[in-house]
Design an enzyme around this catalytic site. Structure first.
Site, mmCIF file in Angstrom:
data_model
loop_
_atom_site.group_PDB
_atom_site.id
_atom_site.type_symbol
_atom_site.label_atom_id
_atom_site.label_comp_id
_atom_site.label_asym_id
_atom_site.label_seq_id
_atom_site.Cartn_x
_atom_site.Cartn_y
_atom_site.Cartn_z
ATOM 1 N N CYS A 71 0.772 -1.238 0.000
ATOM 2 C CA CYS A 71 0.000 0.000 0.000
ATOM 3 C C CYS A 71 0.808 1.296 0.000
ATOM 4 O O CYS A 71 0.762 2.074 -0.963
ATOM 5 C CB CYS A 71 -0.943 -0.012 1.190
ATOM 6 S SG CYS A 71 -0.173 -0.618 2.720
ATOM 7 N N HIS B 156 -1.563 7.419 4.101
ATOM 8 C CA HIS B 156 -0.542 6.367 4.080
ATOM 9 C C HIS B 156 0.865 6.851 3.770
ATOM 10 O O HIS B 156 1.759 6.044 3.531
ATOM 11 C CB HIS B 156 -0.930 5.281 3.080
ATOM 12 C CG HIS B 156 -1.134 3.945 3.728
ATOM 13 N ND1 HIS B 156 -0.541 3.590 4.911
ATOM 14 C CD2 HIS B 156 -1.869 2.865 3.348
ATOM 15 C CE1 HIS B 156 -0.902 2.366 5.219
ATOM 16 N NE2 HIS B 156 -1.707 1.911 4.304
#
Lengths: 455, 455
Positions: free
Chosen positions: A39, A102
């Protein structure tokens, strides 16, 4: 989400009517990749147009180690990187991120310090719930302010799987689009929702509606939401003025399958690996009146191309002071051209494999360690290709394992080293790899250090 | 051909535009099965509407043994069986088979003795070439007459892969349809072509055109041919009066992959096995003006249903003096109904597995013997699901292995025997199996004896 999770990519339940329709009205990319099988690096690559090895989203703590941004990570996206929203601002765009950032937790990594004008979401995934006397639950932000935490203020019922997160994110998207349309301002919306990441959830209306269980419920809710977003654009009369691209940041996490993980179709292994299942992604471009309906493209694409393509759509040039890996896909999307370019498959700062045309050469093979595997952590359940899905890191740099992805998309049948086909293909690939390696100046690794103090 | 060989079923090259369009104009069946994981029994079931264990297309030479009709087989379709063309004759239909008959070589088994009015093709596949002093090449017939042999009179170049067989079969189909249209006679055409069976071939125009190699070339030629047949029906103005169904007789033969074998998508194993890859088939129904365009059905279907459905279309009743396994699919096709019915998975006369709803219970598991496997014959390459793809015949009749095909279409995660879900599902399945077994009166096994004299 994995390549095989959409009906249009052959999911046997065929429960994604909105995404399938998006494809039939737009262009389906069959050979589209993420920049990393995990990710955080994948998202850093998407927003910078650069491989993680360049933008620093990797670790040197161990060889070929996948790393991301847990809550106690010290690093994040460096100020020296130029992010897509920073650049789009110059063309008058308002930029919003909804969902998972993220790219770092600490204040200097806040998305609004990197070009976004608005944020609703979280610096991390909805992990938890932790005992918040020791480890806090993941925070949720509206713009500069923390407005709550997952599990506490944003409920996720791990027993029933019920959570309204996707509905909340959807409403945020519709509201933002309405606001921008009303003010006649161009916008960039990065709708980076948490679903279908484990722990999987769906809102009440979708619970139990899928043949595929809770994971499928989550897919159906995403599908429904995207249908609503596209219809909203049409209703507001701006669909012919809005470019929409759907994709995923890594392959389906087969470690979580079948209850919490999706499908990579017939591709080998999943998230965390540099086999096709880890990095080939569902991908659809939609832009009524511009993209020919029902198009299908074999253009080798990458999430990093969305950086360059978006700049191109905004009439901007990519930065010229640094290496950009993303290419402008508009010739492929609007004119059906095929642009010759390779795909590189990295774990950490190691180039594990490369795809050139239909050939894929593995310079290193690895699924995960025997130690992990013996604990039941399996990135390739039910898939054992001898000498390919290895549990030790196998170096093949002097004689790469070569696959023809047209005849063998599942990477089961390495070509014979002695064959003419092998020799011919590797001659071409070797040049590509040599050229690539000559350009790689690794960024300072950002994902080496964790420290509970940063939470 | 396997479930995963069509673009619409997620084949990554997406090279079947005509079949994909057929699906978009008609109805796609996602849960459609063959009656057996092997050719001859499957075709016997298609034409009789009955499981091979009833119509005799099995062997008792060994337990759970797959059998077909090699050139020296003594048996064939018994006179006591009523075939679809025999019945359609009563409604004035002219019946033609083009291609592979596969229901016996000896004169009494000739298709024109079993209801067909015309035949162009062969009693077997295009195996060979044999040394014809010992074993003759497979004969090709026009109606009652043998007109030549494969490799001798009907060229197949095993080196280049070139053969015009599919083009010849296509022309036969177009001519027959034209003739029937001109004479205003209703017709049943069973277009049972050899491609994509190994040895794989394609005509010159298709050679080298697929990303998938020679197998893909063959798929593309079939796809192109079906497009031409459908267009021909439209051009003649009889498309709204002609029901067309596309399917396959068994899953892709993974033993021949990747050069000569196709794809079963993400389903487990292939031809010869009773895992999904062996028996779930691509299936499309097409009937413009009657079937709603773009329909998708989860009806559990079976090739045997084409028997009953065809009779229904012709206004006929299935025979009432015998057990018929096929059901009338018209309510599913025309009104989108879901008919409750199980799917039985047989090898020889052994019921290996059963599907009820989304659950599939394995009463026996087997891929192939260690002896075969050690010779490199692999029905499940790169797929090893421990305790499932077994190389010994494993009996689970007292505690079947249970899978949920919605959450786990790849049959990788057996449900826990102790779970409530297992208990609930097996209660229901046990009743279905008991009821089924009570109806099974095995036919005289036809595939027990070979004798070179019959050639």
């Amino acid at each position: 989400m994995g390549w095989g999770d959409l009906g249009v990519f052959g999911e046997p339940s065929k429960e994604t009517p909105n995404l399938d329709q998006m494809a039939s009205e737009g262009m389906l990319f069959l050979d589209f990749y993420t920049a990393n099988p995990l990710c955080s690096p994948s998202r850093a690559a998407l927003l910078t147009g650069r491989l993680p090895v360049r933008n620093g989203f990797y670790t040197t703590n161990a060889h070929a180690r996948n790393a991301y941004t847990p809550q106690d990570i010290v690093g994040g996206i460096p100020d020296s990187e130029l992010l897509l929203p920073e650049l789009l601002k110059k063309a008058g765009y308002t930029n919003k991120i909804i969902g998972k950032w993220h790219l770092g937790h600490r204040p200097q990594f806040h998305p609004m310090k990197h070009g976004f004008d608005e944020w609703f979401g979280s610096p991390n995934c909805h992990f938890g719930p932790f005992d918040n006397r020791v480890l806090p639950n993941i925070p949720v932000y509206r713009d500069w302010e923390m407005i709550g935490r997952y599990y506490e203020d944003f409920k996720i019922d791990l027993k029933t799987g019920e959570a309204n997160l996707t509905q909340i994110y959807l409403q945020e998207a519709l509201d933002f689009i309405s606001k921008q349309q009303a003010s006649q301002q161009p916008f960039f919306l990065y709708w980076a929702i948490d679903a279908t990441h484990a722990p999987v959830y769906a809102s009440k209306r979708f619970l139990g509606t899928s043949q595929r269980g809770l994971y499928g419920d989550a897919v159906r809710e995403i599908d429904d939401s995207i249908g609503k977003i596209l219809k909203h654009l049409q209703k507001l009369g701006i669909s012919e003025n809005t470019f929409v691209f759907f994709t995923s940041d890594n392959g389906a996490a087969l470690i979580s399958a079948p209850k919490q993980g999706g499908s990579n179709g017939r591709f080998l292994c999943g998230k965390q690996t540099t086999f096709e299942g880890g990095m080939r992604e569902p991908a659809i471009a939609w832009w009524p009146g511009h993209i020919p309906a029902g198009g299908v493209s074999h253009q080798l694409g990458n999430v990093m191309d969305l950086f360059t393509t978006s700049l191109s759509l905004a009439g901007l040039q990519p930065p010229s002071d640094r290496q950009i890996d993303g290419i402008d896909l508009l010739p492929a999307i609007l004119q059906g051209k095929l642009i010759d370019r390779p795909i590189f498959y990295y774990r950490g700062n190691e180039m594990m494999a490369v795809r050139v045309g239909l050939y894929k050469a593995h310079y290193w093979t690895w699924s995960n360690s025997w130690e992990e595997y013996s604990k039941g952590i399996d990135f390739c359940p039910g898939q054992n290709v001898s000498g390919v899905t290895t549990h030790t890191q196998e170096e093949h740099t002097s004689l790469p394992l070569l696959f023809h992805l047209g005849r063998d998309p599942g990477e089961k049948y390495p070509l014979s080293f002695a064959s003419d086909e092998y020799q011919r293909a590797m001659e071409q690939i070797s040049v590509v790899v040599r050229q690539h390696k000559a350009t790689v100046v690794p960024g300072e690794p950002q994902l080496n250090v964790c420290d509970k103090a940063v939470m």
